[in-house]
Design a protein around this motif. Structure first.
Motif, short mmCIF file in Angstrom:
data_model
loop_
_atom_site.label_atom_id
_atom_site.label_comp_id
_atom_site.label_asym_id
_atom_site.label_seq_id
_atom_site.Cartn_x
_atom_site.Cartn_y
_atom_site.Cartn_z
N VAL A 252 5.24 -51.96 6.97
CA VAL A 252 4.60 -51.02 7.89
C VAL A 252 4.72 -49.62 7.30
CG1 VAL A 252 4.54 -50.16 10.24
CG2 VAL A 252 5.43 -52.42 9.80
N THR A 253 3.63 -49.08 6.85
CA THR A 253 3.64 -47.73 6.28
C THR A 253 2.36 -47.04 6.69
OG1 THR A 253 4.70 -48.70 4.35
CG2 THR A 253 3.99 -46.43 4.15
N GLU A 254 2.49 -45.80 7.09
CA GLU A 254 1.31 -45.10 7.54
C GLU A 254 0.32 -44.92 6.40
OE1 GLU A 254 0.16 -41.22 10.20
OE2 GLU A 254 2.25 -41.78 9.97
N GLN A 255 -0.89 -45.41 6.62
CA GLN A 255 -1.95 -45.27 5.63
C GLN A 255 -2.68 -43.97 5.93
OE1 GLN A 255 -2.83 -47.95 3.23
NE2 GLN A 255 -3.65 -46.07 2.37
N LYS A 256 -2.55 -43.01 5.02
CA LYS A 256 -3.16 -41.71 5.29
C LYS A 256 -4.49 -41.57 4.55
CE LYS A 256 1.13 -39.33 6.21
NZ LYS A 256 2.38 -39.43 5.48
N LYS A 257 -5.23 -40.56 4.97
CA LYS A 257 -6.45 -40.24 4.23
C LYS A 257 -6.06 -39.82 2.83
CE LYS A 257 -8.64 -38.30 8.31
NZ LYS A 257 -9.00 -37.06 9.00
N GLY A 258 -6.92 -40.10 1.88
CA GLY A 258 -6.62 -39.63 0.53
C GLY A 258 -6.63 -38.11 0.53
N SER A 259 -5.84 -37.52 -0.33
CA SER A 259 -5.87 -36.06 -0.35
C SER A 259 -7.02 -35.60 -1.25
CB SER A 259 -4.56 -35.50 -0.87
OG SER A 259 -3.73 -36.51 -1.31
N TYR A 260 -7.50 -34.44 -0.92
CA TYR A 260 -8.64 -33.98 -1.72
C TYR A 260 -8.15 -33.49 -3.08
CZ TYR A 260 -7.24 -29.42 0.22
OH TYR A 260 -6.53 -28.32 0.60
N LYS A 261 -9.07 -33.49 -4.00
CA LYS A 261 -8.75 -33.04 -5.36
C LYS A 261 -9.59 -31.81 -5.64
CE LYS A 261 -6.90 -37.19 -6.86
NZ LYS A 261 -5.67 -37.21 -6.08
N TYR A 262 -9.19 -31.12 -6.69
CA TYR A 262 -9.99 -29.97 -7.11
C TYR A 262 -10.90 -30.34 -8.26
CZ TYR A 262 -7.73 -26.51 -4.18
OH TYR A 262 -7.32 -25.77 -3.11
N PHE A 263 -12.11 -29.85 -8.19
CA PHE A 263 -13.07 -30.10 -9.26
C PHE A 263 -13.61 -28.77 -9.73
CE2 PHE A 263 -13.06 -33.77 -6.55
CZ PHE A 263 -13.02 -34.83 -7.45
N VAL A 264 -14.15 -28.78 -10.91
CA VAL A 264 -14.83 -27.58 -11.38
C VAL A 264 -16.24 -27.98 -11.79
CG1 VAL A 264 -13.99 -27.76 -13.76
CG2 VAL A 264 -14.60 -25.53 -12.83
N ASP A 265 -17.18 -27.14 -11.42
CA ASP A 265 -18.58 -27.43 -11.69
C ASP A 265 -18.93 -26.90 -13.08
OD1 ASP A 265 -21.19 -28.01 -11.61
OD2 ASP A 265 -21.58 -27.04 -9.67
N LEU A 266 -19.24 -27.79 -13.98
CA LEU A 266 -19.55 -27.36 -15.34
C LEU A 266 -21.06 -27.26 -15.55
CD1 LEU A 266 -17.00 -29.48 -17.40
CD2 LEU A 266 -16.80 -27.11 -16.67
N GLY A 267 -21.80 -27.19 -14.47
CA GLY A 267 -23.25 -27.12 -14.60
C GLY A 267 -23.87 -28.48 -14.59
N ASP A 268 -23.60 -29.26 -15.63
CA ASP A 268 -24.23 -30.58 -15.67
C ASP A 268 -23.36 -31.66 -15.04
OD1 ASP A 268 -22.39 -30.13 -17.61
OD2 ASP A 268 -23.34 -31.43 -19.11
N SER A 269 -22.07 -31.38 -14.89
CA SER A 269 -21.22 -32.41 -14.31
C SER A 269 -20.06 -31.77 -13.55
CB SER A 269 -20.66 -33.32 -15.40
OG SER A 269 -19.77 -32.59 -16.21
N MET A 270 -19.47 -32.59 -12.70
CA MET A 270 -18.26 -32.15 -11.99
C MET A 270 -17.07 -32.75 -12.70
SD MET A 270 -18.82 -30.67 -8.84
CE MET A 270 -17.82 -31.44 -7.60
N GLU A 271 -16.10 -31.93 -12.99
CA GLU A 271 -14.93 -32.48 -13.67
C GLU A 271 -13.69 -32.27 -12.82
OE1 GLU A 271 -14.67 -34.35 -16.26
OE2 GLU A 271 -16.78 -34.24 -16.81
N LEU A 272 -12.83 -33.28 -12.86
CA LEU A 272 -11.57 -33.22 -12.13
C LEU A 272 -10.64 -32.21 -12.79
CD1 LEU A 272 -10.02 -34.61 -9.81
CD2 LEU A 272 -9.07 -36.14 -11.52
N VAL A 273 -9.98 -31.42 -11.97
CA VAL A 273 -9.05 -30.44 -12.49
C VAL A 273 -7.64 -30.93 -12.24
CG1 VAL A 273 -8.21 -28.09 -12.19
CG2 VAL A 273 -10.66 -28.56 -12.15
N ASN A 274 -6.81 -30.85 -13.23
CA ASN A 274 -5.42 -31.24 -13.06
C ASN A 274 -4.57 -30.02 -12.79
OD1 ASN A 274 -6.21 -33.76 -13.58
ND2 ASN A 274 -5.05 -34.03 -15.47
N SER A 275 -3.40 -30.25 -12.29
CA SER A 275 -2.54 -29.11 -12.04
C SER A 275 -1.19 -29.34 -12.70
CB SER A 275 -2.36 -28.90 -10.55
OG SER A 275 -1.61 -29.96 -10.02
N LYS A 276 -0.54 -28.24 -12.97
CA LYS A 276 0.75 -28.32 -13.62
C LYS A 276 1.65 -27.29 -12.95
CE LYS A 276 1.81 -26.95 -17.89
NZ LYS A 276 1.58 -26.74 -19.30
N THR A 277 2.88 -27.65 -12.75
CA THR A 277 3.80 -26.73 -12.09
C THR A 277 4.75 -26.14 -13.12
OG1 THR A 277 3.68 -28.13 -10.18
CG2 THR A 277 5.42 -26.50 -10.21
#
Lengths: 648, 826
Positions: A296-321
Motif C-alpha cells: 500500500v503506497t500512495e500513487q502520486k501524480k508524476g512531477s513535472y519536468k523542465y523543458f527548453v524549447d530549441l525551436g525545432d524540438s523540446m528538450e528535457l532539462v536536467n538539474s544539478k545541485t
C-alpha cells in the motif's frame, strides 16, 4: 505540488520518501509474447457484450490488454520499455536495423522493445479499431502459421535476442507469454522440442529475465499445464537463483478466461520488487530471512519536468545541485561536507562581525561538526538493519488511532536462511490461532530510523475475484509518543437516546451488509483526471472533461431512495432538540460586542444587496458558523457569503 | 496564572564568576575508540556553563523569536548594571549579554567567560536580573519570566531583606531555578564531603529562598545536566480546521440531506528530527598564523544551489547504460547551462513530452467537505490498509446543535458496530481522499477518527507463493516438505508465542496487577531525540574527537529489547524452537560458482528426491539426462559472456538437436548408467600418458580393474579432479550391477569412501550427492543390487549424502538437509 527545487532536493534524511524514488529508479521492461496460431484468430462471443452480438478473437483481446498495460505503465514509469513479439505467424520482420539480430522464423517483432511513446500506443489502437470493423484485419496483418507450430525453443530464443538488443542492462526484464495452446508440440519429436524449449528458457532465466505466462482457458478446452508447460517452466525464483529445494510450479502462472486476462495482467503490471531483505530475529539465536514489500503506497501524480524549447524540438532539462560557501563563492565537494546545527538567527547588529555570519571558527585541528557516518549512527542508534521481535500482544491492543504511515508486508526468504519458510509459516499459524499480534523493533534500511511496528499476521485466503491474499505479516508502524496529539476538545453536548435511535435507523439503511472498505472500487479520480489530460495532450486529442466519471462520489440517488424519509425524521427531531436553545458559554476574558446576527437577517440583507451594512466582525461570525474562511477584506467576506447563500 | 505559552519567555541566566568557580574538577569523558577512559580537567565555571549553554542551545534549536534570554555575571571585575547606575551599590554585577534571541554568538561569548579575582553576591545579581527583566518586559505583561542562577555557593551573601525580594519576585511572577555546583541533592543522590561551612550555610539559605517562592526550584548541577538530555515531548496543540460533514445531495434534495459543521485536528502527526545543516571547512591560508595556537579553522555553512543544464547526449543514454557511465566525465563538459527563466514545464509521457505551462492540468472540480458514502461493519475493517496520520473530527465547539447531531450519529454507529466510508475534500478544487470514519465516545464528548484509505491505484497486488499449498510439477499437492512446518515444529512455535506474551509483562498498577509491556504514549522516537542531543552537543563543544557525544538517555532505549523477565521465562521455548526448526544461514554465494552438469542435474534429482517412492523415477532420469550433458557444455560459455550467453548456443541449435538424436541411439544395455556417453565426450587431454588399461572404457581416465589406484593417481596430478570424480562414479555404478559384484564389495565401499572424501574437499559435493542418488536408483531397480545398497546403508555417517551442515564445515554448499539425508538412507 511542491516547487521544482523542493522535490528535486536530495535529502538523505527524508528516508521515507526515498522508497518510491527507489522504486521508480529501476526501469521495467515488458516484452509481450503473443501466440498467433489459428485458435487465437477464432471469432468468439465477446463476454463483455450480449451473446451473439459482438465477436472478437483472443488475439484482439490480448493486444487490447497489451495496450491497456502500456497506457498505465507510461504514466507510472515513463522510462519503462515495452515490445510486442508475435509467434506462429508467417509474417516476416521487415525492419532490419543493422544492430538487430535477425530473429527465428515464424516469430515476428510487431513492436520492437523501446521506451513507450504516444505514437506506438496509437499504432496498436488504430489496428485494433480497424479489426473491430473488419474481423479479418488481424488475420491479414499477421497470417497464422498453418499445419505446424514454431518450436517454443525458437520463441524463447527470439525473445532473448529482442531483450538483449532492446533492454537496458539494469532494468527488470519480463516476458508476458500469452497463448491458448497447452500442448504446442504433440506428436513426433515432442521430446526434443520440449527439451530445447526447456533449455532455451533456462538460458533466458539465467540472464535475469522472468517469464510470466498467461494461459487462456476456454469452456471447451481448459488449459492443462501438465501437458507441456509444467515441464518447461522453471521454478518460481526469478533472479537465476535455482537454489530452492522445491520442484513446485512457478508462483506466477495465470490460467485465465479471456475476459479476465487484463485483470490478471494488472496483478503483474508492477514488477514485484522487495524494499528490503533483512534478518528477522525471533529471539536471541533464532533468526530467519524475510523480504519486505510495499503493498500500500500512495500513487502520486508524476512531477513535472523542465523543458527548453530549441525551436525545432523540446528538450528535457536536467538539474544539478551544488553546495556553495556563500562567503567565498566556492563549490564544496560532497566528501568534505560535515554536519552541524544551524548557527541561528543573529541578534541585531551589535557586535556580531558580519563576515562571520553562518560560520564557526575553532582552533585549527578541531572539528565541532559531525561526519556523514556519525550522523547516520545517531539516526540508527547503532542498529544494523533488522526486524527484532519483542513479544506478543492481544490483537485488540492494535488500535485504530495507532497509525502514522502505510504498512509494509513481509514474506520469508529461504535463500538467506534455510528453514525460514517453515518457521515463518508456523509463526503465522500460532499467532492467528491465538489471536495475537507481534511487537517488533525494525530498522529496514541502513539510513532509516528505528521504528516500533505491530506485526499483523495474514493467512492465505482466496476471495471471489480470484485474488489470493498472500500469507505473511503486515508491519504496521506505530506512532511514537512524539507523534501523538492530545484531543483538543473535552466536552460537548450529547444527543438524547431518541435522536440516536432515529440516526440508527438511517445508518442501518445505508450500511453494506458484510461489506468492508473496497479499495478496488475507488480509483483515484484526481489522478485519473490528470492522466486522462496528459494522455489527450500526448495523443494531440481534445480532452473531454464531460465524459469523465468520478467513481468516488457518493451514490446519492441510492442513498436518498433508501434513507431519505428516515433522514427527514432525524432532522426534524434535531430541530426540536433542546440543544437548539443552548447558548454556548463563551470563554476568554475580553467581552466582545454582540456579533451574532440571525441567519434570516443576513439572508434578507443578501437578497436586498445590503450585506455591506453589516460590520466585518458580524460577517466573520457568520462565516465562522458555516466553517468558511474568514480571511480577506470586507468585500471578500461579502463575496463569500453571497456564494454560500447561492448554494444553500 | 495563565497557561504557559510556548515561547513568550525571557530567561535571565546569572553566572557566578567568583574565584572559587576556578576550582578544577575531573570529569569522565566517554570511552574513546579504544575503549579507554580519559578524565578531563575542567573548572567549576565551565561545568556550570554547560548547563547554561545547553539551555540556550535549546532556544536556538526551537528558533522562536519570542524565546529570549540575557546573561548577567556576578563576581566580575567591572560593574555594569542598571540598578548600580541608578542607585549605586550592587558592585561586581555586570549585564554580560543583553536580552534578545540567542544565537551561536551567544554561546561563543559564554565560552569567553573566566573566573575573576573578586567574589560576587548572588542575591545582588538576582535583584539586578529581576530589575533588568522587568524593564525589558515593561510593555509585555503576559510574558513568562524565568531566572536561572548558577553558583557554587562559596561566596558570602547579603541575606538581609530576603523576604522582600521573594515578595517582589512573586508579584512579578518570576520563576527561579538555582543550579548549584556540587550542592547536596537527595534525588540524584549526591552529597559533597568536606563541605565548607559557608557553602553549607549558603545552600541552606538558597533552599529556603527557593522554596519560599511560588515557583522556585533548586538542584545540583549534575542532575540538571542529566535532565537536559531526557526526552521531552514538544507539545503541539493541533489547530482546529473547519469543514463540513455531509450526507446526501444538499443541492437538490436538501430536506433529505444534511451538513454538520465540524472541525478536524490531528490525532497523530509524524515528528521528525530537525535537519542538519551542511558545513565545510574553508581552505586554510598558509600564510596567516604561523603559530599553531593562533590558527583557526573556519567552517562555513553551505547553501544549496540548483543549476539547470541541457544534456546534448540525453537522447542516447536510454539505450546504453554502460556506455553512459564511461562517458560521464566527457559529458559533464558538454553541458549547456540553461537559465531558469527559459524553462517550460511539462510532463513526460513515455518518450513523448506533453507541455503543460502551468505545471499542472486543470484540476478535477471538487467541493469542500467530508461526504459519507456508506457504512460497513467495523469488524471487517482491514487495519493494514490504513495509510497515514489519523485526524479527529469534532462537531463545531461553538454550536450545540451541531454537537448533538454528530453525537447522535456517533452513538448510533457505535451501537450498531459500524464504520463509515467517506470522501474528504479539504478545500474547493483540492484532490479528494478516501478514508474511513471510526466513531469514538470519550467521557464527555463524541467524535470521529479519520484514517486515510488507499485508492485502487495505491494497492499493489503482488503475487506470492503459497506457504501451505505446494504443488509439484505433476500437479499433485505435497503435504510434507521442508517448507511446511511439522506438528512438532508447530507445537514448539505455539509454546514460544505463549512464552513471549507481553500482556502481563509491564509494571504493576496501583492494584498490583501487571500491565502490558510497551505503550506508544511512552515510547520516544529514539532518532529524533538522539539527533537533538547530538545537535546540542556539537553546538556547545569545540571538538567532537576529544569530546564525543555522551551515550543516549536510557529512556530512549527502554523498548529496544524484550523485557528480561520474559526472555528468561521463554528460555526453554526458544531453545526448543532453535532445535526443531534448525534454521541455518545460507552462506553468501561464492561468485565463481561452477556451472557444470551437476548444477543442472539437480532439477531432476530434486524431483527424484521428492517423489522417491515412485517406481518410475529411473526412466524419467534417463530420458532427461542428455539435456544435462548439453547444459554442461553450454553453460560455461554463457558464464564467460554474460551479456549474450545464448548467442553462441542457439546458433548451433540445429547441430545440437542432431547430437541429441545421436546420443539416444548408442545407449547401452544398462539404461540408467549412460549418463556420460563416452563416445561424444570431449576428453580433456591427460597430463601424462597413461598405460593402456584393458578394463578402462574409451575416454575414461579411471579403469574398472583398479579404480581406486587410478583415482588416486589422477588426484595426485591434481588437474583432473572433476573428470576423475565423474569417471569413478560411473565405474562404481557400472560395477555394482555386474555379476559377482558382491565379491568386490569391500573394494567398492573403499572407493566410495575415497570418492566422498574427495568430493567434500574438492568442492564436488553436488557430484557426490547426485552420484549417491543414482547409485541408489541403480541398486534398487532391476537388475539392481539391493544387497550392496544395504551394505552402503550401514555406513550412515561416512557414506550418506553430504548435508548442508557438513558441507558448510568444509566451506562448501549443499542442498540436502539432515532430515532429507536421514530419510534417503532409511
Amino acid at each position: 505540488m511542491p516547487p521544482y527545487d523542493d522535490w528535486n532536493r536530495i535529502d538523505d534524511e527524508e528516508d521515507d520518501e526515498l522508497q518510491d524514488d527507489y522504486l521508480e529508479a529501476k526501469r521495467d521492461v515488458i516484452l509481450f509474447c503473443i501466440d498467433c496460431s489459428e485458435s487465437m484468430f477464432e471469432q468468439r462471443d465477446d463476454p463483455r457484450y450480449e451473446p451473439g452480438e459482438v465477436k472478437t478473437c483472443h488475439l484482439q483481446t490480448a493486444l487490447e490488454a497489451a495496450v491497456e498495460i502500456q497506457k498505465k505503465k507510461v504514466i507510472v514509469g515513463p522510462n519503462d520499455s515495452v515490445g510486442i513479439l508475435l509467434f506462429n505467424t508467417t509474417r516476416k520482420t521487415e525492419v532490419k536495423r543493422s544492430d538487430t539480430t535477425e530473429i527465428k522464423r515464424h516469430t515476428y517483432i510487431y513492436q520492437p522493445l523501446e521506451p513507450i511513446s504516444a505514437p506506438k500506443i496509437q499504432e496498436v489502437m488504430q489496428l485494433l479499431d480497424a479489426a473491430r470493423e473488419n474481423p479479418d484485419e488481424l488475420r491479414e496483418a499477421f497470417p497464422p502459421l498453418t499445419g505446424k507450430k514454431v518450436p517454443m525453443g525458437d520463441v524463447f530464443t527470439s525473445c532473448n535476442w529482442v531483450l538483449r538488443d532492446g533492454a537496458p542492462k539494469t532494468a527488470s526484464k519480463r516476458i508476458f507469454l500469452i497463448t491458448d495452446d497447452d500442448d504446442p508440440h504433440s506428436g513426433s519429436g515432442s521430446e526434443q522440442l520440449l527439451r530445447s524449449a526447456k533449455t532455451t528458457l533456462e538460458d533466458l532465466v539465467q540472464t535475469g529475465v522472468t517469464v510470466e505466462p498467461f494461459f487462456i482457458s476456454t469452456d471447451e478446452q481448459s488449459f492443462d499445464v501438465s501437458k507441456f508447460y509444467s515441464q518447461v517452466l522453471p521454478n518460481g525464483t526469478t533472479d537465476g537463483e535455482e537454489d530452492e529445494e522445491s520442484s513446485t510450479l512457478p508462483e506466477s502462472i495465470s490460467i485465465t478466461r479471456i475476459d479476465d486476462l487484463l485483470a490478471q495482467m494488472r496483478f503483474h503490471e508492477v514488477p514485484k520488487r522487495a524494499l528490503f531483505s533483512i534478518p528477522f530475529e525471533l529471539a536471541p539465536g533464532l533468526k530467519i530471512g524475510v523480504k519486505g514489500y510495499g503493498l500500500v503506497t500512495e500513487q502520486k501524480k508524476g512531477s513535472y519536468k523542465y523543458f527548453v524549447d530549441l525551436g525545432d524540438s523540446m528538450e528535457l532539462v536536467n538539474s544539478k545541485t551544488r553546495y556553495v560557501d556563500e562567503g567565498t563563492e566556492t563549490d564544496m565537494d560532497k566528501s568534505k561536507i560535515v554536519y552541524g546545527m544551524s548557527v541561528g538567527a543573529t541578534v541585531g547588529d551589535d557586535d556580531d562581525d558580519m563576515s562571520a555570519i553562518g560560520t564557526r571558527a575553532v582552533q585549527a585541528g578541531r572539528r565541532p561538526f559531525y561526519t556523514a557516518e556519525e550522523i547516520r549512527s545517531f539516526r540508527t542508534l547503532g542498529l544494523e538493519p533488522t526486524i527484532k521481535l519483542l513479544g506478543f500482544k492481544d490483537r485488540e491492543t492494535l488500535l485504530f488511532e495507532d497509525n502514522i504511515k502505510h504498512s509494509n508486508f513481509i514474506y520469508p526468504d529461504e535463500l538467506t536462511y534455510s528453514g525460514s519458510k517453515r518457521t515463518f509459516s508456523a509463526l503465522i499459524k500460532s499467532m492467528v490461532s491465538k489471536n495475537k499480534i507481534g511487537l517488533v523493533l525494525t530498522l529496514t534500511r541502513r539510513n532509516a530510523t528505528p521504528t516500533f511496528c505491530a506485526l499483523l499476521p495474514q493467512e492465505e485466503k482466496e476471495d471471489d475475484a480470484g485474488w489470493t491474499d498472500p500469507p505473511g505479516f503486515h508491519l504496521v508502524p506505530l506512532p511514537f509518543a512524539d507523534d501523538i496529539r492530545a484531543a483538543p476538545i473535552e466536552e460537548a453536548c450529547r444527543a438524547s437516546d431518541e435522536l440516536k435511535d432515529l440516526a440508527k435507523a438511517w445508518v442501518e439503511k445505508l450500511a453494506v451488509k458484510n461489506g468492508a472498505y473496497p479499495p478496488d472500487s475507488y480509483p483515484n479520480p484526481a489522478l485519473a483526471y490528470h492522466n486522462a489530460q496528459l494522455q489527450a495532450s500526448a495523443f494531440r486529442e481534445e480532452f473531454d472533461a464531460e465524459s469523465f466519471e468520478d467513481l468516488t462520489e457518493p451514490k446519492v440517488d441510492v442513498m436518498h431512495r433508501r434513507a431519505g424519509k428516515l433522514l427527514v425524521a432525524w432532522k426534524q427531531a434535531l430541530l426540536e432538540d433542546d440543544s437548539a436553545s443552548i447558548v454556548p458559554v463563551t470563554t476568554g476574558s475580553k467581552r466582545k460586542a454582540d456579533v451574532n446576527v440571525a441567519e434570516a437577517e443576513i439572508r434578507s440583507k443578501w437578497e436586498s444587496g445590503t450585506l455591506s451594512k453589516l460590520r466585518v466582525d458580524q460577517l466573520k461570525e457568520f462565516l465562522k458558523s458555516k466553517s468558511l474562511a474568514v480571511s480577506g477584506k470586507k468585500d471578500d467576506l461579502i463575496q463569500r457569503i453571497s456564494e454560500w447563500m447561492e448554494s444553500h | 496564572m495563565p497557561a504557559e505559552r510556548a515561547g513568550y519567555t525571557v530567561t535571565m541566566f546569572l553566572v557566578d564568576l567568583s574565584p572559587s568557580m576556578g576550582t578544577t574538577r575531573s570529569v569522565e569523558l566517554p570511552p574513546d575508540a579504544n575503549g579507554d577512559q580519559h578524565p578531563a580537567e575542567i573548572t567549576n565555571l565551565e561545568y556550570g556553563l554547560q548547563f547554561v549553554k545547553l539551555k540556550i542551545q535549546e532556544m536556538i534549536y526551537n528558533g522562536r523569536k519570542t524565546d529570549q534570554c540575557g546573561v548577567i555575571v556576578f563576581g566580575s571585575e567591572e560593574t555594569d548594571n542598571i540598578v548600580n547606575e541608578k542607585n549605586g551599590g550592587y558592585e561586581h554585577v555586570a549585564e554580560y549579554i543583553p536580552i534578545g534571541q540567542p544565537n551561536a554568538g551567544t554561546l561563543a561569548k559564554l565560552d569567553a567567560l573566566e573566573p575573576s579575582s573578586v567574589a560576587g553576591d548572588p542575591i545582588d545579581a538576582l535583584v539586578v536580573a529581576v530589575e533588568t527583566q522587568n524593564a525589558y518586559l515593561a510593555s509585555k505583561k503576559t510574558w513568562t519570566r524565568k531566572v536561572v542562577l548558577v553558583t557554587d555557593g562559596e561566596s558570602p551573601m547579603e541575606t538581609e531583606d530576603w523576604e522582600a525580594i521573594v515578595q517582589k519576585m512573586d508579584t512579578l511572577d518570576v520563576w527561579l531555578t538555582v543550579v548549584g555546583v556540587d550542592f547536596d541533592d537527595d534525588e540524584l543522590p549526591f552529597y559533597e564531603e568536606n563541605k565548607s561551612s559557608i557553602k553549607k550555610a549558603n545552600e541552606e539559605f538558597l533552599t529556603q529562598f527557593a522554596s519560599s517562592l511560588r515557583t522556585g526550584i533548586i538542584g545540583t548541577c549534575a542532575l540538571a545536566l542529566r535532565e537536559t538530555t531526557k526526552p521531552d515531548i514538544k507539545q503541539t496543540k493541533s489547530t482546529l480546521m473547519g469543514t463540513v460533514l455531509r450526507l446526501g445531495d444538499t443541492d437538490t434534495r436538501p430536506e433529505e440531506a444534511f451538513e454538520i459543521n465540524v472541525k478536524n485536528s490531528k490525532c497523530t502527526a509524524m515528528a521528525r528530527a530537525k535537519s542538519w545543516k551542511k558545513f565545510a571547512m574553508r581552505p586554510m591560508d598558509e600564510e596567516d598564523g604561523m603559530n599553531e595556537e593562533d590558527r583557526q579553522a573556519i567552517y562555513a555553512e553551505l547553501k544549496m544551489r540548483t543549476e539547470y543544464f541541457l544534456d546534448p547526449n540525453i537522447g542516447q543514454d536510454d539505450d546504453d547504460d554502460v556506455k553512459m557511465e564511461v562517458e560521464e566525465e566527457d559529458k559533464n563538459k558538454a553541458l549547456e547551462v540553461v537559465e531558469k527563466e527559459q524553462l517550460i514545464r511539462g510532463f513526460k509521457y513515455g518518450s513523448t513530452y506533453a507541455p503543460c505551462p502551468d505545471g499542472q492540468f486543470p484540476r478535477l472540480p471538487t467541493r469542500r467537505g467530508i461526504d459519507i458514502c456508506g457504512f460497513f461493519k467495523a469488524k471487517n475493517f482491514r487495519r493494514e490498509l490504513s495509510m497515514g496520520e489519523i485526524q479527529y473530527i469534532w462537531a463545531d465547539p461553538g454550536q450545540p446543535q451541531q454537537q448533538v447531531a454528530l453525537s447522535s450519529i456517533v452513538q448510533a454507529m457505535i451501537q450498531k458496530g459500524y464504520m463509515a466510508i467517506a470522501r474528504w475534500v479539504t478545500k474547493d478544487g483540492m484532490d479528494p481522499k478516501m478514508g474511513v470514519l471510526s466513531p469514538v465516545m470519550f467521557d464527555k464528548v463524541e467524535c470521529f477518527l479519520w484514517a486515510q484509505m488507499p485508492f485502487a491505484d495505491d494497492v499493489r497486488k503482488y503475487t506470492f507463493a503459497s506457504l501451505d499449498r505446494l504443488i509439484n510439477k505433476r500437479g499433485e499437492v505435497i503435504t510434507e516438505h521442508p517448507y511446511i512446518p511439522t506438528k512438532e515444529q508447530q507445537v514448539a512455535m505455539d509454546n514460544f508465542v505463549d512464552a513471549m506474551d507481553l500482556m502481563e509483562a509491564g509494571d504493576k498498577d496501583e492494584d498490583g496487577n501487571r500491565q502490558p509491556w510497551f505503550d506508544t504514549r511512552l515510547s520516544y522516537n529514539p532518532a529524533v531525540h538522539r539527533v537533538k542531543q547530538a545537535m546540542f552537543h556539537c553546538a556547545v563543544v569545540t571538538d567532537i574527537a576529544t569530546n564525543p557525544l555522551p551515550p543516549p538517555h536510557p529512556e530512549l532505549l527502554k523498548y529496544f529489547d524484550p523485557p528480561k523477565r520474559v526472555l528468561k521465562y521463554a528460555k526453554d521455548a526458544i531453545a526448543e524452537c532453535q532445535a526443531t526448526f534448525k534454521v541455518r544461514q545460507v552462506p553468501k554465494r561464492v561468485a565463481k560458482q561452477r556451472k557444470d552438469g551437476h548444477v543442472h542435474a539437480r532439477y531432476d534429482d530434486d524431483e527424484m528426491l521428492l517423489l522417491d517412492k515412485k517406481p518410475n523415477t529411473n526412466t524419467q532420469g534417463a530420458t532427461q539426462s542428455p539435456t544435462q550433458t548439453r547444459g554442461a557444455q553450454s553453460s560455461p560459455k554463457g558464464k564467460a559472456k554474460e551479456t549474450n550467453p545464448p548467442d553462441s548456443e542457439t546458433e548451433d541449435d540445429e547441430s545440437d538437436s542432431e547430437m541429441l538424436l545421436d546420443r539416444a541411439a548408442p545407449s547401452k544395455a544398462e539404461p540408467p548408467t549412460s549418463k556420460k556417453p563416452p563416445s561424444n565426450h570431449p576428453l580433456p587431454t591427460p597430463a601424462r600418458s597413461l598405460s593402456p588399461d584393458p578394463a578402462r572404457a574409451p575416454g575414461r581416465i579411471i579403469g574398472a580393474a583398479f579404480p581406486l589406484n587410478d583415482f588416486r593417481q589422477n588426484l595426485k596430478s591434481g588437474d583432473l579432479v572433476t573428470k576423475a570424480v565423474e569417471d569413478l562414479s560411473e565405474v562404481i555404478k557400472e560395477t555394482v550391477v555386474k555379476p559377482f559384484a558382491m565379491r568386490r564389495k569391500a573394494e567398492l565401499l573403499e572407493c566410495m569412501g575415497a570418492l566422498r572424501e574427495t568430493c567434500l574437499k574438492e568442492d564436488e559435493i553436488d557430484a557426490w550427492n547426485s552420484f549417491l542418488q543414482d547409485l541408489k536408483a541403480v541398486c534398487t531397480s532391476s537388475p539392481g543390487n539391493s544387497a550392496f545398497w544395504s551394505e552402503v546403508q550401514k555406513h550412515d555417517g561416512t557414506l550418506n549424502l553430504i548435508t548442508k551442515l557438513e558441507a558448510k564445515k568444509h566451506g562448501g554448499l549443499s542442498l540436502i538437509s539432515a532430515s532429507e539425508a536421514q530419510e534417503f538412507f532409511s
